[in-house]
Design an enzyme around this catalytic site. Structure first.
Site, short mmCIF file in Angstrom:
data_model
loop_
_atom_site.label_atom_id
_atom_site.label_comp_id
_atom_site.label_asym_id
_atom_site.label_seq_id
_atom_site.Cartn_x
_atom_site.Cartn_y
_atom_site.Cartn_z
N SER A 65 1.14 -1.02 0.00
CA SER A 65 -0.06 0.04 -0.13
C SER A 65 1.12 0.92 0.14
O SER A 65 1.97 1.54 -1.15
CB SER A 65 -0.86 -0.14 1.02
OG SER A 65 -1.72 0.88 1.03
N ASP A 101 -7.76 -5.19 -6.98
CA ASP A 101 -7.03 -3.79 -6.04
C ASP A 101 -8.63 -3.16 -6.21
O ASP A 101 -8.08 -2.47 -7.62
CB ASP A 101 -5.68 -3.40 -5.68
CG ASP A 101 -5.10 -2.54 -4.59
OD1 ASP A 101 -6.28 -1.71 -4.42
OD2 ASP A 101 -4.26 -2.65 -4.43
N HIS A 110 -7.08 -5.44 -1.88
CA HIS A 110 -5.51 -4.69 -1.77
C HIS A 110 -4.40 -5.09 -0.54
O HIS A 110 -5.29 -5.57 0.21
CB HIS A 110 -6.17 -3.55 -0.91
CG HIS A 110 -5.18 -2.27 -0.55
ND1 HIS A 110 -4.45 -1.84 -1.62
CD2 HIS A 110 -5.02 -1.85 0.31
CE1 HIS A 110 -3.83 -0.62 -1.01
NE2 HIS A 110 -3.69 -0.66 -0.23
#
Length: 551
Positions: free
Chosen positions: A208, A441, A480
């Protein structure tokens, strides 16, 4: 592989670590003695030898933005050091500094890992080096013998969604990239003092925003790290956050209203409707890899159009209304200004659209006019306080002007976005880069990363030349940093180790996952994709091979 003297590196950052007379008095393996290394530019708040057997503590301030797997194994005996680098008083008399935590285990293997953070950082997570993928079961780096450091990136927040630091110029710079160098050099100095020698190998790993800073480590500090692992990197975050605002706007147009006339974001697309879309994508694309098994491995060949899901005359069930179809097209077509120019990227259609992780970001679960989708709750603060110049506190997403927002976020984008393609110094000293990304994602578009990767190849001698030092692995169905109908149990740290230290380039990452019990597959190095060979157990990795995408 050559390196400059460690003391010279420390001097660059103006640290007093080796300048302190007490530094000469401490000896190897004297953990408590490391406290004596403190000086005007370095506060050491804790230096303690800890026995084996403790589990990492949960940190309630650390939002679940990186998807990092918590370590279940007890930590080995190790030296724990916590402190603050470059403490200062900033804007509005607020106190700042770069917080860090360093853990150095007994029986070290000569390796050092910088552990990336997540969200807006602001909290110091336990420096254990867990693989930053939700389904990962691989042993944390600390338990493998790594010294591991983590940081809050230069500001102390209520949690990792707190963007209030963005009004301070230096705090923006530290968060964007500068904290990486300051923390790395401080940690390396402490390790050298404690061990009597510096680490033989240096790695960086994060997902991330931690994936973004991993790319920053290679781009802005090309001589510091031997190997870098960047997961689901928010490399173009200044534009991805615009897309977050765009998605909320697009979905709110299709959402029903509450009694006060406010859109109920979570009801813009119901779980059943998203499942309908997921099944439609599977029906069209699942078998393109030679096997219909619930996973779209031939990602490049998937061309999905949701039009057949439109409701017919009088139909209200198992279909999508015109407003909902338009919302989906607006999202997957990407954020645009009033003239139709793209502000971010398109998004790939994939099965993960029906997973909880996709809903958590785009829609949330609140059945009121107060949304709890992460896009809605995080984007306004990060846009207004960190990405926009000048900062705009109390920004509401409905106030975002898509004709002006690109210019308003350009200054932070210039220091924050990890979009550089010139990595010649990193490559010249033997650096290796491993990137992985979920095709589903909902935060950072896989299409955007693929586009960057193509440019990276073009600027570095072509696909074959790039593959000698950088490889990308796309994960079908993964949300994600893990989750979704995906095989999200793999070990990129072991892969980068083998590449850096044994020159064993990863052709594919072996992967498993709870979403498909008993299944193993190769995550192929981009642009190759996994295809069923036509024979053999479809649950076994050996029945698949990595092939170029179809023309």
């Amino acid at each position: 592989m050559t390196r400059g003297p460690l003391t010279a590196g420390l001097a660059i950052f103006g640290l007093a670590l080796l300048a302190a007379p007490a530094a000469l008095a401490t000896g190897p393996r004297d953990c408590a003695g490391l406290a004596a290394l403190a000086g005007p530019g370095l506060r050491i708040t804790r230096a303690e030898a800890l026995p084996a057997g403790q589990l990492p503590a949960e940190n309630p301030g650390r939002a679940a933005l990186t998807g990092a797997a918590r370590a279940q194994a007890a930590m080995p005996a190790h030296c724990l050091v916590e402190g603050l680098i470059a403490p200062r008083q900033g804007v509005s008399q607020r106190r700042y500094g770069i917080g860090f935590q360093l853990r150095m285990p007994e029986g070290r293997n000569g390796r050092f890992l910088f552990q990336g953070g997540g969200g807006m950082d602001g909290v110091v997570s336990d420096a254990i080096g867990a693989i930053p993928v939700a389904g990962a079961t691989a042993t944390p780096a600390l338990n493998r013998g790594y010294a591991v450091v983590s940081t809050d990136s230069g500001h102390q927040g209520m949690d990792s969604s707190d963007a209030s630091f963005g009004v301070d110029q230096q705090a923006r710079i530290d968060h964007a990239y500068a904290a990486i160098g300051r923390v790395a050099e401080t940690a390396l100095g402490l390790i050298d003092n404690y061990e009597g020698r510096p680490p033989e190998r240096r790695y960086y790993m994060g997902c991330s925003n931690g994936g973004r800073t991993a790319l920053m480590a290679a781009q802005r500090f090309p001589t510091l790290f031997d190997g870098v692992v960047a997961g689901n990197p928010g490399f173009r975050l200044s534009r991805a956050v615009i897309a977050q605002a765009w998605d909320v706007w697009a979905l709110n147009r299709a959402a029903p209203r509450d009694e006060q006339g406010r859109p109920v974001l979570a009801s813009a697309l119901t779980p059943e409707e998203l499942q309908l879309v997921s099944q439609g994508v599977l029906k069209q694309c699942d078998a393109l890899d030679g096997l219909a098994d619930g996973s779209i491995d031939a990602m490049s060949a998937c061309r999905f159009d949701p039009a057949p899901l439109a409701c017919g005359a009088g139909q209200t069930q198992s279909c999508l209304s015109p407003a909902k179809l338009e919302a989906l097209r607006s999202i997957f077509g990407g954020a645009r200004d009033g003239q139709g120019h793209p502000l971010y990227s398109t998004w790939p259609w994939d099965t993960g659209i029906a997973a909880p992780g996709w809903r958590a970001w785009k829609l949330g679960t609140s059945q009121t006019g107060t949304p709890n989708a992460r896009n809605a709750t995080l984007a306004a603060a990060s846009l207004g306080l960190y990405f926009m110049t000048p900062p705009k506190p109390d920004l509401r997403l409905e106030e975002v002007d898509f004709d002006r927002i690109a210019a308003q976020t350009a200054q932070t984008g210039a220091i924050n976005d990890a979009t550089n393609t010139l990595l010649s110094s990193f490559v010249a000293r033997g650096g290796k880069l491993l990137v992985f990304h979920g095709n589903s994602d909902p935060v950072f578009s896989a299409d955007d990363l693929r586009a960057y990767w193509r440019v990276l190849g073009q600027d570095n001698g072509g696909e074959a030349a790039l593959a000698r030092w950088a490889r990308l692995f796309m994960v079908p169905g993964m949300n994600h940093c893990g989750g979704g109908p995906a095989l999200d149990d793999f070990d990129p740290l072991a892969a980068i180790e083998a590449w850096v230290e044994k020159d064993k380039a990863p052709e594919a990452l072996p992967a498993r996952g709870r979403a498909f019990p008993g299944r193993s597959r190769p995550l192929c190095a981009y642009p190759l994709e996994a295809h069923y060979k036509g024979q053999g157990d479809p649950q076994e990795i050996g029945s698949f091979e990595c092939r170029p995408p179809s023309p």
